[in-house]
Design an enzyme around this catalytic site. Structure first.
Site, PDB file in Angstrom:
ATOM      1  N   LYS A  92      -5.549 -20.251  -1.194  1.00 42.67           N
ATOM      2  CA  LYS A  92      -4.321 -19.478  -1.041  1.00 42.67           C
ATOM      3  C   LYS A  92      -3.284 -20.018  -2.034  1.00 42.67           C
ATOM      4  CE  LYS A  92      -5.431 -16.632   2.329  1.00 42.67           C
ATOM      5  NZ  LYS A  92      -5.345 -15.159   2.181  1.00 42.67           N
TER       6      LYS A  92
ATOM      7  N   ARG B 118       0.819  -1.215   0.000  1.00 42.39           N
ATOM      8  CA  ARG B 118       0.000   0.000   0.000  1.00 42.39           C
ATOM      9  C   ARG B 118       0.850   1.261   0.000  1.00 42.39           C
ATOM     10  NH1 ARG B 118      -2.525  -4.300   1.814  1.00 42.39           N
ATOM     11  NH2 ARG B 118      -4.809  -4.485   1.717  1.00 42.39           N
TER      12      ARG B 118
ATOM     13  N   ASP C 132      -3.523 -15.641   7.725  1.00 40.75           N
ATOM     14  CA  ASP C 132      -2.193 -15.982   7.216  1.00 40.75           C
ATOM     15  C   ASP C 132      -1.361 -16.762   8.224  1.00 40.75           C
ATOM     16  OD1 ASP C 132      -2.618 -14.835   4.751  1.00 40.75           O
ATOM     17  OD2 ASP C 132      -1.696 -12.926   5.272  1.00 40.75           O
TER      18      ASP C 132
END
Length: 449
Positions: A358, A27, A331
């Site tokens: 995933k 980001r 995760d």
């Protein structure tokens, strides 16, 4: 295809740092590119996923101080932002490598541009579903074509549309990537774009939108954005990745006589649920006030909460996890399964079906490996049940990562408490999120000899 042999460790001891947070790094590159003027980013993760994001924005006309292959951990990346309307079309296919974050967020961003873009990825990414992103973007007026070449390569064509319309969208499954893709498109769409989450997912996009001056509002599980803003440039130091720290948190708990300090770790409350889960698993000795897992020196860095994490080896007890907590540790579930295997009793993971799409089918993969380690496990559609606390140590063996970085690192943690050397195959994938992981693990192990 490279492999590594991991030997059992007598203990782990020392102070370490882990690489910059992957989600924040993605980001930082994206918002630095869309901001007005020059932004500076320190401690950017140099994993292959983030480098893919850098390459694509450079292809879209954004100037940066370094090419991805030339950036070193001590460098500050300087990004010359082009503003929300300054991206330029690329005549090349935009290759996201193994990065689902890159592809999903950019599908939202480039859906709103006045040009056509084409995406692909590696074999693993090309098998991962994109419909959860594409469907809400279509409701906004975005256009996509998905084609599969004879080689198996998937090409997603995004026909940019400057006339997207805002939507009010309720997500069926909590996903920070889908949420972020819709909000990025909403920066350009006519009217207000509103996203409702069924449970809280990581909030790095929301923090940056708010901090950089976007017309953005967030209240509990509802987030909205309006067009017309300009994003401010910024300076940021990316905190250490909690998901990377998680491997050493579990390793420190399960390897006897260990004492670790993991420094400068991001402890964003939408990301650190594994901390509270492991704290609950620790067996407290009667009369002892010693904490086996604790946060110290809590502070805020570049808008993100940061702390050091102290870890001492401990006995563990079983726990069941499911529901709203799952998006906050999705995760970390592969390495959680190693902790569960060492815990006394039966641990259950539920409501985690997303693990099946995933980099590998992480439910199937981890259940298979736990059985090889000598652990009883029942595979379920949305998770698994681990029959933990069996005779110590694990059985050594040869393990295949299936190209999944988190599976490879979780198996390395398990190998530290096996009854002999274990071989982990296909470890190149670890570079996507944690370059230097095995060197750091070896360094801690050697200190214990």
């Amino acid at each position: 295809m490279n492999s590594i042999t991991i030997h059992p460790a007598q203990k782990l001891e020392g102070a370490i740092t882990v690489p910059g947070d992957k989600s924040v790094s993605h980001r930082a590159v994206m918002f630095g590119s869309l901001a007005e003027g020059e932004s500076r980013v320190e401690n950017l993760l140099l994993g292959e996923d983030v480098l893919s994001t850098m390459r694509i924005f450079q292809q879209l006309g954004v100037r940066m101080s370094h090419k991805p292959e030339d950036l070193s951990p001590s460098d500050t990346l300087v990004i010359s932002g082009v503003g929300l309307d300054g991206l330029r079309p690329s005549d090349q296919i935009l290759d996201c490598g193994n990065s689902g974050t890159t592809m999903r967020l950019l599908l939202g961003l480039l859906a709103a541009q006045p040009f056509t873009s084409r995406f692909t990825g590696d074999a693993s990414l090309n098998r991962r579903p994109m419909e959860r992103v594409i469907e809400p973007l279509k409701k906004m007026g975005a256009q996509f074509e998905v084609n599969h070449e004879a080689s198996g390569r998937r090409i997603i064509t995004v026909k940019g549309n400057k006339n997207l319309k805002g939507i009010d969208y309720t997500m069926p499954v909590a996903s920070a990537q889908v949420k972020s893709a819709i909000l990025l498109a909403g920066l350009y769409a006519k009217g207000e774009t509103v996203v409702h989450e069924p449970a809280q997912s990581r909030d790095h996009t929301e923090r940056m939108l708010k901090g950089l001056g976007a017309f953005f509002k967030s209240r509990k599980l509802t987030h909205s954005v309006r067009p017309g803003s300009k994003l401010k440039n910024f300076q940021m130091r990316v905190p250490g990745d909690f998901s990377s720290a998680a491997f050493f948190m579990v390793a420190g708990l399960v390897v006897p006589h260990s004492k670790l300090l993991i420094q400068n770790v991001g402890v964003n409350p939408t990301r650190d649920a594994l901390m509270s889960v492991l704290e609950e698993m620790v067996v407290s000795k009667k009369g002892s006030k010693e904490k086996k897992l604790s946060l110290v020196d809590k502070r805020e860095v570049s808008g993100e909460p940061v702390a050091d994490i102290e870890v001492l080896s401990a006995d563990l007890k079983a726990i069941s996890i499911g529901g709203d907590i799952i998006p906050k540790l999705i995760d970390e579930i592969p390495v959680f399964s190693i902790a569960a295997a060492r815990a006394k009793g039966d641990s259950v993971v539920a409501d985690a079906k997303e693990l099946r799409v995933k980099e590998s089918d992480r439910i199937k993969t981890m259940c298979q490996h736990l059985k090889t380690l000598g652990v009883g496990v029942d595979e379920r559609e949305d998770g698994f049940k681990v029959h933990g606390g069996k005779p110590f140590p694990f059985k050594a063996g040869k393990f295949q990562s299936f190209g999944d970085h988190r599976v490879a690192m979780s198996l390395a943690v398990a190998a530290l408490v096996a009854d002999g050397p274990s071989v982990i195959e296909d470890i190149d994938c670890v570079a996507t999120s944690f370059p230097g992981f095995f060197d750091l693990l070896l360094k801690l192990s050697l200190k214990s000899v």
